[in-house]
Design a protein around this motif. Structure first.
Motif, mmCIF file in Angstrom:
data_model
loop_
_atom_site.group_PDB
_atom_site.id
_atom_site.type_symbol
_atom_site.label_atom_id
_atom_site.label_comp_id
_atom_site.label_asym_id
_atom_site.label_seq_id
_atom_site.Cartn_x
_atom_site.Cartn_y
_atom_site.Cartn_z
ATOM 1 N N PRO A 95 0.847 -1.564 0.405
ATOM 2 C CA PRO A 95 0.074 -0.105 0.276
ATOM 3 C C PRO A 95 1.277 1.256 -0.082
ATOM 4 O O PRO A 95 1.874 1.316 0.626
ATOM 5 C CB PRO A 95 -0.593 0.211 1.822
ATOM 6 N N THR A 96 0.186 2.000 -0.288
ATOM 7 C CA THR A 96 0.733 3.397 -0.440
ATOM 8 C C THR A 96 1.128 4.182 0.651
ATOM 9 O O THR A 96 0.596 3.775 2.207
ATOM 10 C CB THR A 96 0.445 5.289 -0.943
ATOM 11 N N GLY A 97 2.623 4.333 0.959
ATOM 12 C CA GLY A 97 3.185 5.141 2.677
ATOM 13 C C GLY A 97 3.207 3.794 3.065
ATOM 14 O O GLY A 97 4.262 4.091 4.610
ATOM 15 N N ILE A 98 4.056 2.099 2.970
ATOM 16 C CA ILE A 98 4.576 1.416 3.190
ATOM 17 C C ILE A 98 5.265 0.256 2.546
ATOM 18 O O ILE A 98 5.742 0.287 1.801
ATOM 19 C CB ILE A 98 3.027 0.552 3.430
ATOM 20 N N HIS A 99 6.656 0.760 3.662
ATOM 21 C CA HIS A 99 7.751 -0.584 2.941
ATOM 22 C C HIS A 99 6.931 -1.910 3.428
ATOM 23 O O HIS A 99 7.047 -1.852 5.067
ATOM 24 C CB HIS A 99 9.119 0.203 2.989
ATOM 25 N N GLY A 100 8.100 -2.861 3.125
ATOM 26 C CA GLY A 100 6.923 -4.233 3.528
ATOM 27 C C GLY A 100 8.560 -5.297 2.220
ATOM 28 O O GLY A 100 9.529 -4.818 1.563
ATOM 29 N N SER A 101 8.962 -6.216 3.022
ATOM 30 C CA SER A 101 9.243 -7.476 2.354
ATOM 31 C C SER A 101 9.118 -8.949 3.041
ATOM 32 O O SER A 101 8.579 -8.873 3.922
ATOM 33 C CB SER A 101 10.804 -7.154 2.995
ATOM 34 N N ILE A 102 9.003 -9.536 1.740
ATOM 35 C CA ILE A 102 8.431 -11.510 2.540
ATOM 36 C C ILE A 102 9.564 -12.479 1.679
ATOM 37 O O ILE A 102 10.241 -11.505 0.875
ATOM 38 C CB ILE A 102 7.269 -11.113 1.575
ATOM 39 N N THR A 103 9.591 -12.742 2.707
ATOM 40 C CA THR A 103 10.794 -14.190 2.410
ATOM 41 C C THR A 103 9.916 -15.228 2.802
ATOM 42 O O THR A 103 9.124 -15.556 3.751
ATOM 43 C CB THR A 103 12.481 -14.072 2.851
ATOM 44 N N HIS A 104 10.778 -16.526 1.960
ATOM 45 C CA HIS A 104 9.845 -17.709 2.039
ATOM 46 C C HIS A 104 11.040 -19.200 1.838
ATOM 47 O O HIS A 104 12.065 -18.469 0.960
ATOM 48 C CB HIS A 104 8.788 -18.028 1.619
ATOM 49 N N GLY A 105 11.470 -19.890 2.243
ATOM 50 C CA GLY A 105 12.058 -21.277 1.816
ATOM 51 C C GLY A 105 11.667 -21.742 2.776
ATOM 52 O O GLY A 105 10.922 -22.286 2.078
ATOM 53 N N LYS A 106 12.700 -23.443 3.158
ATOM 54 C CA LYS A 106 12.245 -24.586 3.325
ATOM 55 C C LYS A 106 11.408 -24.509 3.765
ATOM 56 O O LYS A 106 11.500 -24.850 5.911
ATOM 57 C CB LYS A 106 13.100 -25.737 3.237
ATOM 58 N N GLY A 107 9.447 -24.363 4.365
ATOM 59 C CA GLY A 107 9.042 -24.490 5.196
ATOM 60 C C GLY A 107 9.199 -23.642 6.117
ATOM 61 O O GLY A 107 8.259 -23.643 7.305
ATOM 62 N N TRP A 108 9.423 -22.257 5.527
ATOM 63 C CA TRP A 108 9.147 -20.638 6.618
ATOM 64 C C TRP A 108 9.491 -19.726 5.142
ATOM 65 O O TRP A 108 9.943 -19.487 4.849
ATOM 66 C CB TRP A 108 9.633 -20.810 8.114
ATOM 67 N N ALA A 109 7.970 -19.478 6.285
ATOM 68 C CA ALA A 109 8.104 -17.940 5.349
ATOM 69 C C ALA A 109 7.762 -16.652 6.595
ATOM 70 O O ALA A 109 7.155 -16.825 8.027
ATOM 71 C CB ALA A 109 5.906 -17.979 4.548
#
Length: 233
Positions: A95-109
């Motif tokens: 969304p506007t005004g939000i910074h973020g990051s997503i990550t996922h690996g073996k069985g974990w996010a």
């Protein structure tokens, strides 16, 4: 109704890294692609693109788990109910005004978010720790000549994994700000310590604000054979 997908374990609202980022929220969960149910996306209230529908269970489960974490992090941040879509390059649409990051690996996010006034960018990356044999094969691709020269052979697998992860986190942080792609040879890890702190340096110009020679702090933690790194600016 938004319910937890069958493939996801209960969400963890926590901060596993050494130093909290003021105003940031991090949510994680374990997931199991083998438990992905046919109605999991519908159960979670999350849409899937046509290409995602054609993907294997692993890809669908990791996407779903990452978006479930992202929505929960945003709800914890400011109460909004929002699931990030994807740009053409597959990066999340925040969304506007939000910074973020997503990550996922073996069985974990996991996902981390913060409001614009608290930081300019966030990058989160999770990797499985490399054994020394695999690290040996990948080191030349990931490390610069200077990093190779400084390399502590007694912690070879850890150092290569950490360098990879920190550079991934750096890319996730700076690409949304500069719209410039850069690669492993365009940054170096100057130092890191057992308490989970690290320092990187840009080796290329990305924009007037992000130029060669700029040094940036990072942090990381290790648990159950997995390494999590974060860069916030």
């Amino acid at each position: 109704m938004n319910r937890l997908p069958a493939c996801c374990a209960p969400l963890q609202h926590h901060w596993p890294l050494p130093h909290p980022v003021p105003g940031a929220q991090l949510v994680s969960c374990a997931f199991d692609p083998a438990k992905l149910a046919a109605d999991d996306f519908q159960r979670a209230g999350i849409e899937q693109s046509a290409s995602l529908q054609r993907s294997v269970a692993k890809r669908r489960a990791e996407y779903l788990a990452g978006r479930v974490c992202a929505r929960a992090a945003l709800q914890q941040l400011d109460g909004r109910d929002y699931v990030p879509g994807s740009h053409e390059d597959r990066s999340p649409i925040w969304p506007t005004g939000i910074h973020g990051s997503i990550t996922h690996g073996k069985g974990w996010a996991a996902a981390v978010v913060a409001a614009d006034g608290r930081c300019k960018g966030l990058g989160l990356d999770q990797e499985s720790l490399l054994d020394d044999e695999r690290a040996e094969r990948l080191a030349q691709e990931i490390l610069t000549p200077a990093e190779l020269e400084r390399l502590d052979r007694s912690q070879f697998g850890l150092t290569v994994t950490l360098t990879f992860s920190l550079k991934e986190s750096l890319f996730k942080t700076l690409y949304p700000l500069t719209k410039q792609r850069f690669y492993f040879e365009h940054a170096e890890v100057l130092e890191w310590s057992a308490d989970g702190l690290a320092r990187l340096r840009l080796l290329t110009d990305l924009s007037p604000a992000w130029q060669q020679g700029l040094e940036i702090d990072g942090q990381f933690c290790i648990k159950d054979g997995h390494l999590l790194s974060l860069i916030s600016v």
